[in-house]
Design an enzyme around this catalytic site. Structure first.
Site, PDB file in Angstrom:
ATOM      1  N   CYS A  38       5.489   2.980   8.028  1.00  0.00           N
ATOM      2  CA  CYS A  38       5.610   4.299   7.392  1.00  0.00           C
ATOM      3  C   CYS A  38       4.830   5.321   8.195  1.00  0.00           C
ATOM      4  O   CYS A  38       3.651   5.125   8.503  1.00  0.00           O
ATOM      5  CB  CYS A  38       5.063   4.221   5.963  1.00  0.00           C
ATOM      6  SG  CYS A  38       4.993   5.820   5.129  1.00  0.00           S
TER       7      CYS A  38
ATOM      8  N   GLU B  45       4.571  17.771   2.871  1.00  0.00           N
ATOM      9  CA  GLU B  45       6.003  18.043   2.883  1.00  0.00           C
ATOM     10  C   GLU B  45       6.634  17.660   1.552  1.00  0.00           C
ATOM     11  O   GLU B  45       6.142  16.771   0.859  1.00  0.00           O
ATOM     12  CB  GLU B  45       6.674  17.252   4.018  1.00  0.00           C
ATOM     13  CG  GLU B  45       6.201  17.713   5.378  1.00  0.00           C
ATOM     14  CD  GLU B  45       6.791  16.936   6.543  1.00  0.00           C
ATOM     15  OE1 GLU B  45       6.973  17.540   7.602  1.00  0.00           O
ATOM     16  OE2 GLU B  45       7.061  15.729   6.397  1.00  0.00           O
TER      17      GLU B  45
ATOM     18  N   CYS C 164       0.638   1.278   5.505  1.00  0.00           N
ATOM     19  CA  CYS C 164       1.813   0.429   5.747  1.00  0.00           C
ATOM     20  C   CYS C 164       2.309   0.719   7.173  1.00  0.00           C
ATOM     21  O   CYS C 164       2.562   1.877   7.513  1.00  0.00           O
ATOM     22  CB  CYS C 164       2.906   0.712   4.722  1.00  0.00           C
ATOM     23  SG  CYS C 164       2.326   0.477   3.029  1.00  0.00           S
TER      24      CYS C 164
ATOM     25  N   GLU D 108       0.044   7.904  -1.934  1.00  0.00           N
ATOM     26  CA  GLU D 108       0.189   6.841  -2.928  1.00  0.00           C
ATOM     27  C   GLU D 108      -0.158   7.455  -4.288  1.00  0.00           C
ATOM     28  O   GLU D 108      -1.334   7.714  -4.575  1.00  0.00           O
ATOM     29  CB  GLU D 108      -0.752   5.682  -2.565  1.00  0.00           C
ATOM     30  CG  GLU D 108      -0.970   4.655  -3.661  1.00  0.00           C
ATOM     31  CD  GLU D 108       0.309   4.085  -4.269  1.00  0.00           C
ATOM     32  OE1 GLU D 108       1.260   3.793  -3.543  1.00  0.00           O
ATOM     33  OE2 GLU D 108       0.341   3.948  -5.509  1.00  0.00           O
TER      34      GLU D 108
ATOM     35  N   SER E 237       7.105  -0.787  -4.289  1.00  0.00           N
ATOM     36  CA  SER E 237       7.456  -0.998  -2.879  1.00  0.00           C
ATOM     37  C   SER E 237       7.073  -2.422  -2.501  1.00  0.00           C
ATOM     38  O   SER E 237       5.949  -2.682  -2.091  1.00  0.00           O
ATOM     39  CB  SER E 237       6.718   0.023  -2.004  1.00  0.00           C
ATOM     40  OG  SER E 237       7.129   1.322  -2.356  1.00  0.00           O
TER      41      SER E 237
ATOM     42  N   CYS F 224      11.700  15.296  -4.053  1.00  0.00           N
ATOM     43  CA  CYS F 224      10.799  14.228  -3.607  1.00  0.00           C
ATOM     44  C   CYS F 224       9.495  14.917  -3.214  1.00  0.00           C
ATOM     45  O   CYS F 224       9.482  15.750  -2.311  1.00  0.00           O
ATOM     46  CB  CYS F 224      11.438  13.510  -2.416  1.00  0.00           C
ATOM     47  SG  CYS F 224      10.364  12.266  -1.665  1.00  0.00           S
TER      48      CYS F 224
ATOM     49  N   CYS G 178      12.751   8.669   3.828  1.00  0.00           N
ATOM     50  CA  CYS G 178      11.658   7.803   3.365  1.00  0.00           C
ATOM     51  C   CYS G 178      10.800   7.364   4.528  1.00  0.00           C
ATOM     52  O   CYS G 178      11.303   6.828   5.516  1.00  0.00           O
ATOM     53  CB  CYS G 178      12.198   6.520   2.741  1.00  0.00           C
ATOM     54  SG  CYS G 178      13.187   6.773   1.328  1.00  0.00           S
TER      55      CYS G 178
ATOM     56  N   CYS H   7      -2.032   9.436   3.627  1.00  0.00           N
ATOM     57  CA  CYS H   7      -2.005   8.281   2.738  1.00  0.00           C
ATOM     58  C   CYS H   7      -2.958   7.238   3.291  1.00  0.00           C
ATOM     59  O   CYS H   7      -3.068   7.062   4.497  1.00  0.00           O
ATOM     60  CB  CYS H   7      -0.586   7.697   2.673  1.00  0.00           C
ATOM     61  SG  CYS H   7      -0.411   6.329   1.490  1.00  0.00           S
TER      62      CYS H   7
HETATM   63  N1  SAH Z   1       3.104   5.262  -1.559  1.00  0.00           N
HETATM   64  C1  SAH Z   1       4.252   5.120  -2.395  1.00  0.00           C
HETATM   65  C2  SAH Z   1       5.244   6.265  -2.338  1.00  0.00           C
HETATM   66  C3  SAH Z   1       5.621   6.865  -1.013  1.00  0.00           C
HETATM   67  S1  SAH Z   1       6.821   6.138   0.032  1.00  0.00           S
HETATM   68  C4  SAH Z   1       4.956   3.814  -2.088  1.00  0.00           C
HETATM   69  O1  SAH Z   1       4.665   3.218  -1.075  1.00  0.00           O
HETATM   70  O2  SAH Z   1       5.764   3.385  -2.899  1.00  0.00           O
HETATM   71  C5  SAH Z   1       8.358   5.971  -0.782  1.00  0.00           C
HETATM   72  C6  SAH Z   1       9.126   4.736  -0.290  1.00  0.00           C
HETATM   73  O3  SAH Z   1       9.535   4.834   1.097  1.00  0.00           O
HETATM   74  C7  SAH Z   1       8.309   3.462  -0.392  1.00  0.00           C
HETATM   75  O4  SAH Z   1       9.100   2.434  -0.930  1.00  0.00           O
HETATM   76  C8  SAH Z   1       7.999   3.179   1.064  1.00  0.00           C
HETATM   77  O5  SAH Z   1       7.665   1.835   1.291  1.00  0.00           O
HETATM   78  C9  SAH Z   1       9.284   3.590   1.739  1.00  0.00           C
HETATM   79  N2  SAH Z   1       9.159   3.756   3.178  1.00  0.00           N
HETATM   80  C10 SAH Z   1       8.050   4.059   3.894  1.00  0.00           C
HETATM   81  N3  SAH Z   1       8.330   4.118   5.203  1.00  0.00           N
HETATM   82  C11 SAH Z   1       9.647   3.858   5.339  1.00  0.00           C
HETATM   83  C12 SAH Z   1      10.530   3.803   6.450  1.00  0.00           C
HETATM   84  N4  SAH Z   1      10.089   4.039   7.681  1.00  0.00           N
HETATM   85  N5  SAH Z   1      11.812   3.523   6.208  1.00  0.00           N
HETATM   86  C13 SAH Z   1      12.258   3.311   4.953  1.00  0.00           C
HETATM   87  N6  SAH Z   1      11.482   3.360   3.867  1.00  0.00           N
HETATM   88  C14 SAH Z   1      10.183   3.624   4.050  1.00  0.00           C
END
Ligand code: SAH
Length: 358
Positions: free
Chosen positions: A120, A93, A117, A169, A225, A106, A344, A113
């Site tokens: 996410c 997406e 986390c 990532e 992050s 974005c 996000c 991924c």
């Molecule tokens: N893998 C990379 C980029 C993708 S996510 C990273 O982790 O930085 C982009 C951002 O969205 C990251 O800061 C991630 O931690 C955040 N994110 C992921 N899940 C989220 C959620 N459920 N609510 C808010 N932010 C979230």
């Protein structure tokens, strides 16, 4: 990996590729002008190419990499999410966000991924595969075309920013992401001509790759992050912390800031009763004091089945107040695309087949 595409190649390789097809070298520049300069992605629309050459070029240099599955809009059309099917049926997406002064894309750097986390959505299904350079670039070229068509009401028609905050990532797909950044920032017609400073690469904190990025001579914005200032909690929220601890990851961030002169963006999802306590704000403030850093708080976007919730607004305000009192520049990110699962951490294309069948 998908078939080779123009956007995988640097200008020299493009010239070599057209020569291999038995075409004169100037066709390379002509193709680049169409694709990067005019945002034309389909060879059928490149009518100044001889018909016979068009077919060959289409097959060899402009294969369709992204098949649209569906597109959703919300926030009065200012946010759009595109869902793509790749050549091997993997799904990814991309999101386009319009603001009064800018338009941001974005993009995804991987299908799925591997960073796991727990808050996410993308992390839940694991990694399918890395995207190719062209699969990344083509998302941006497509979205730049949407912006140019005037579809994002109330925003300028020129896409000006790209954030690697979609699925994946980016630093785990390092060479392809770096090549994509070069395509995005090379002046037209070699590339899209975006400013390096307007590209943000977001990472969970893969320390060796962060250090390598500092050596690339690219002044892109680095987003880290962090989500917790202490190892106990960060080990859980960002599992890669078990490998590279808070102190190490911040050290790599400060090296990046020193090398590039660029402020590092510290991303912190505000999760109710998990990481939003006043003492954690104070600890974060102490870690960042005097550093070239900016804190971006993200209200947690709920993901299906998650036991976690966003912090209440008063708690968020107190967290911001404490950081600012410690002299840390802090903002709260606006939550775009929540109702289309485009915010996000909500990108989870692999679940969409079920949704479509409903
Ligand atoms: N893998 C990379 C980029 C993708 S996510 C990273 O982790 O930085 C982009 C951002 O969205 C990251 O800061 C991630 O931690 C955040 N994110 C992921 N899940 C989220 C959620 N459920 N609510 C808010 N932010 C979230």
């Amino acid at each position: 990996m998908p078939p080779r595409h123009l956007a995988d190649l640097d200008p020299e390789a493009r010239r070599a590729a057209v020569k291999e097809l038995g075409l004169p070298e100037f066709r390379a520049k002509q193709l680049s002008t169409h694709y990067f300069g005019r945002l034309v992605r389909d060879v059928a629309e490149m009518t100044d190419l001889p018909a016979a050459a068009r077919e060959k070029i289409g097959a060899e240099l402009l294969p369709h990499l992204l098949t649209p599955v569906r597109e959703l809009a919300c926030d009065d059309g200012a946010t759009r999410k595109a869902l793509w099917r790749l050549h091997d049926n993997a799904l990814v997406e991309s999101v386009l966000m319009g603001y009064p002064d800018r338009v941001t894309a974005c993009v995804s750097s991987q299908a799925g991924c591997g960073m796991a986390c727990p808050f996410c959505a993308t992390g839940q299904a694991g990694l399918t595969r890395n995207l190719s350079t062209a699969e990344i670039v083509d998302q941006v070229v497509y979205l730049a075309g949407v912006a140019a068509s005037g579809a994002v009401a109330g925003s300028p028609p020129r896409l000006s920013r790209v954030v690697f905050m979609g699925m994946g990532e980016p630093l785990a797909n390092y060479p392809r992401v770096i090549a994509a950044v070069r395509r995005l920032t090379s002046p037209a017609p070699d590339g899209l001509g975006l400013s390096q400073r307007h590209i943000t690469v977001s990472t969970v904190g893969l320390v060796p790759a962060m250090r390598k990025l500092a050596d690339e001579d690219l002044s892109v914005t680095l987003a880290l992050s962090l989500h917790a200032p202490d190892d106990d909690l960060r080990d859980e929220l960002v599992p890669v912390n078990q490998r590279w601890k808070v102190a190490e990851v911040l050290d790599a961030a400060w090296s990046y800031a020193a090398r590039t002169g660029r402020r590092v963006s510290i991303e912190y999802a505000m999760i109710r009763d998990v990481n939003d306590q006043p003492w954690r704000a104070d600890l974060l403030g102490r870690l960042l004091a005097g550093k070239l850093a900016h804190v971006n708080l993200i209200p947690l976007n709920p993901t299906p089945g998650s036991r976690w919730d966003a912090s209440p607004k008063p708690v968020e305000r107190e967290f911001v107040r404490r950081l600012r009192a410690a002299g840390i520049s802090t903002t709260v990110r606006d939550t775009r695309g929540q109702e289309i699962d485009g915010a996000c951490g909500q990108l989870a294309a692999s679940t969409v087949d079920g949704a479509e069948a409903r």
